[in-house]
Design a protein around this motif. Sequence first.
Motif, PDB file in Angstrom:
ATOM      1  N   GLN A 194       0.821  -1.207   0.000  1.00  4.04           N
ATOM      2  CA  GLN A 194       0.000   0.000   0.000  1.00  4.04           C
ATOM      3  C   GLN A 194       0.857   1.259   0.000  1.00  4.04           C
ATOM      4  OE1 GLN A 194      -2.663  -0.258   3.324  1.00  4.04           O
ATOM      5  NE2 GLN A 194      -3.862  -1.924   2.437  1.00  4.04           N
ATOM      6  N   LEU A 195       1.931   1.278   0.774  1.00  5.34           N
ATOM      7  CA  LEU A 195       2.804   2.447   0.803  1.00  5.34           C
ATOM      8  C   LEU A 195       3.396   2.718  -0.574  1.00  5.34           C
ATOM      9  CD1 LEU A 195       4.597   1.897   4.220  1.00  5.34           C
ATOM     10  CD2 LEU A 195       3.015   3.759   3.660  1.00  5.34           C
ATOM     11  N   ALA A 196       3.774   1.647  -1.268  1.00  2.00           N
ATOM     12  CA  ALA A 196       4.302   1.818  -2.618  1.00  2.00           C
ATOM     13  C   ALA A 196       3.241   2.391  -3.551  1.00  2.00           C
ATOM     14  CB  ALA A 196       4.822   0.492  -3.158  1.00  2.00           C
ATOM     15  N   ALA A 197       1.989   1.961  -3.365  1.00  3.09           N
ATOM     16  CA  ALA A 197       0.906   2.397  -4.250  1.00  3.09           C
ATOM     17  C   ALA A 197       0.555   3.864  -4.048  1.00  3.09           C
ATOM     18  CB  ALA A 197      -0.330   1.530  -4.030  1.00  3.09           C
ATOM     19  N   VAL A 198       0.760   4.393  -2.849  1.00  6.28           N
ATOM     20  CA  VAL A 198       0.348   5.776  -2.555  1.00  6.28           C
ATOM     21  C   VAL A 198       1.544   6.691  -2.321  1.00  6.28           C
ATOM     22  CG1 VAL A 198      -1.827   4.979  -1.572  1.00  6.28           C
ATOM     23  CG2 VAL A 198       0.131   5.332  -0.061  1.00  6.28           C
ATOM     24  N   ALA A 199       2.749   6.244  -2.735  1.00  4.48           N
ATOM     25  CA  ALA A 199       3.962   7.001  -2.434  1.00  4.48           C
ATOM     26  C   ALA A 199       3.919   8.418  -2.978  1.00  4.48           C
ATOM     27  CB  ALA A 199       5.179   6.264  -2.983  1.00  4.48           C
ATOM     28  N   GLY A 200       3.223   8.645  -4.078  1.00  3.46           N
ATOM     29  CA  GLY A 200       3.182   9.975  -4.670  1.00  3.46           C
ATOM     30  C   GLY A 200       1.967  10.788  -4.302  1.00  3.46           C
ATOM     31  N   ALA A 201       1.224  10.356  -3.290  1.00  2.34           N
ATOM     32  CA  ALA A 201      -0.009  11.060  -2.926  1.00  2.34           C
ATOM     33  C   ALA A 201       0.298  12.479  -2.467  1.00  2.34           C
ATOM     34  CB  ALA A 201      -0.735  10.303  -1.819  1.00  2.34           C
ATOM     35  N   GLU A 202      -0.558  13.404  -2.861  1.00  7.69           N
ATOM     36  CA  GLU A 202      -0.400  14.806  -2.493  1.00  7.69           C
ATOM     37  C   GLU A 202      -1.369  15.175  -1.375  1.00  7.69           C
ATOM     38  OE1 GLU A 202       1.841  16.820  -3.626  1.00  7.69           O
ATOM     39  OE2 GLU A 202       2.662  15.475  -5.159  1.00  7.69           O
ATOM     40  N   LEU A 203      -1.046  16.272  -0.695  1.00 10.22           N
ATOM     41  CA  LEU A 203      -1.911  16.773   0.362  1.00 10.22           C
ATOM     42  C   LEU A 203      -3.315  17.019  -0.183  1.00 10.22           C
ATOM     43  CD1 LEU A 203      -2.022  17.832   3.323  1.00 10.22           C
ATOM     44  CD2 LEU A 203      -1.522  20.097   2.403  1.00 10.22           C
ATOM     45  N   GLY A 204      -4.309  16.524   0.524  1.00 12.08           N
ATOM     46  CA  GLY A 204      -5.684  16.729   0.122  1.00 12.08           C
ATOM     47  C   GLY A 204      -6.254  15.618  -0.727  1.00 12.08           C
ATOM     48  N   GLU A 205      -5.416  14.624  -1.066  1.00  4.43           N
ATOM     49  CA  GLU A 205      -5.888  13.553  -1.927  1.00  4.43           C
ATOM     50  C   GLU A 205      -6.452  12.364  -1.146  1.00  4.43           C
ATOM     51  OE1 GLU A 205      -3.117  14.051  -5.903  1.00  4.43           O
ATOM     52  OE2 GLU A 205      -2.652  12.473  -4.442  1.00  4.43           O
ATOM     53  N   GLN A 206      -6.320  12.369   0.184  1.00  3.12           N
ATOM     54  CA  GLN A 206      -6.827  11.274   0.971  1.00  3.12           C
ATOM     55  C   GLN A 206      -8.211  11.656   1.516  1.00  3.12           C
ATOM     56  OE1 GLN A 206      -3.801  12.742   1.852  1.00  3.12           O
ATOM     57  NE2 GLN A 206      -2.510  11.401   0.647  1.00  3.12           N
ATOM     58  N   PRO A 207      -9.049  10.681   1.895  1.00  4.92           N
ATOM     59  CA  PRO A 207      -8.759   9.251   1.848  1.00  4.92           C
ATOM     60  C   PRO A 207      -9.194   8.569   0.552  1.00  4.92           C
ATOM     61  CG  PRO A 207     -10.779   9.601   3.045  1.00  4.92           C
ATOM     62  CD  PRO A 207     -10.287  10.964   2.653  1.00  4.92           C
ATOM     63  N   GLY A 208     -10.002   9.221  -0.227  1.00  2.51           N
ATOM     64  CA  GLY A 208     -10.557   8.549  -1.393  1.00  2.51           C
ATOM     65  C   GLY A 208      -9.504   8.042  -2.343  1.00  2.51           C
ATOM     66  N   ASP A 209      -8.461   8.836  -2.579  1.00  6.92           N
ATOM     67  CA  ASP A 209      -7.452   8.412  -3.532  1.00  6.92           C
ATOM     68  C   ASP A 209      -6.603   7.264  -2.996  1.00  6.92           C
ATOM     69  OD1 ASP A 209      -7.292  10.460  -6.002  1.00  6.92           O
ATOM     70  OD2 ASP A 209      -8.006  11.466  -4.199  1.00  6.92           O
ATOM     71  N   VAL A 210      -6.421   7.225  -1.688  1.00  6.58           N
ATOM     72  CA  VAL A 210      -5.718   6.092  -1.093  1.00  6.58           C
ATOM     73  C   VAL A 210      -6.520   4.814  -1.315  1.00  6.58           C
ATOM     74  CG1 VAL A 210      -4.939   5.052   1.060  1.00  6.58           C
ATOM     75  CG2 VAL A 210      -4.498   7.461   0.623  1.00  6.58           C
ATOM     76  N   ARG A 211      -7.814   4.884  -1.090  1.00  9.11           N
ATOM     77  CA  ARG A 211      -8.661   3.706  -1.307  1.00  9.11           C
ATOM     78  C   ARG A 211      -8.624   3.267  -2.773  1.00  9.11           C
ATOM     79  NH1 ARG A 211     -11.993   1.754   2.533  1.00  9.11           N
ATOM     80  NH2 ARG A 211     -12.332   2.986   4.422  1.00  9.11           N
TER      81      ARG A 211
END
Length: 357
Positions: free
Chosen positions: A181-198
Amino acid sequence: MTATRSPGPALAVVGATGAAGAALLRILSTRADLWSSTRLIASSRSAGRRMAVRGAETEVLALTEDAFDGLGAGDVALFLTPAAVSARWAPVAVARGVAVVDQSAAFREDPDVPLVVPEINGYAARVRPRGIVAGPDCVTAAMMAAVGALHAELTLAELTVSSYQAAGAAGRAGTDVLRRQLAAVAGAELGEQPGDVRRAVGEDTGPFAAPLALNVVPWSGELREGGWSSHELAIRAESRRILGLPALPVSVTCVQVPVVTGHSLTVRARFASAADPARAREVLEAAPGVVLVDDPAAGEFPTPADAAGTDPAWVGRLRGSLDDPRSLEFFVCADNLRRGAALNGAQIAELIARECA
């Protein structure tokens, strides 16, 4: 089986090749050697593997009835296995006269099986109606040395706990899914959670109820009446048994966090009379199995990164309640494999071994 080193009981480690088993073997190398021999037992797929025990190569035996041949009264079998395995095989060892120490959930609720944290109620291990001593859940074990020491001084009246549980407590499945999961969301930006993490992790939640990477999950266990989880109720029941307070009000909230190793807890403990934080610090500084790290002005407080790979429970952020002179609040961290399982089991096994000394 290793060669005999000295007179004394034999120790059989069941589940020797698992994560807790590996932690146990590291712990044994640092403690007094009370054992005439150490026998390593695991599933059939691990049979024949060789592992070091105090520097000596030892072959792993398959978990069958034959694995307990030659063991008997005075010897100890320490189970670091899933509950189903312990439930099946612990009685086999007991039938040979072997004392069993089990760190799984298989026997924790059995009134004829003492539930033991050696620093708090080690005496209870002496009476074993079923030939078995159980260790508590790793979350309970993480806090119990500190809570028990304060109870002995101040008399506990109520306990409120929130746990922040490492992924590693779910075994390799927990740590593997967290890394994916960490590898999948490594490039996540502020404000993109939680929907984009899911969306990034999809259905890959592993043993957890929701994505764990860049997240916290306020759930552990199965649903029980009133919205409580089975894990929360287990920690409540175990705390009562170990402290010898069957009516103690205990409230627990379990939370999974994206940490590989090391459970943390916030604890609010209410006592029978006014609790002085300065005296509580003295108690914790002297308590076996506890390290007090408590100087927030200097940035000194415990984190799971500090506790990982160590044996004590690390305690900090100790303070009096703002609204109740009878309450103390503090933070605890502990390695869930060592403090929470392997060390507790090793200490109980040593208590039993010393009975025969």
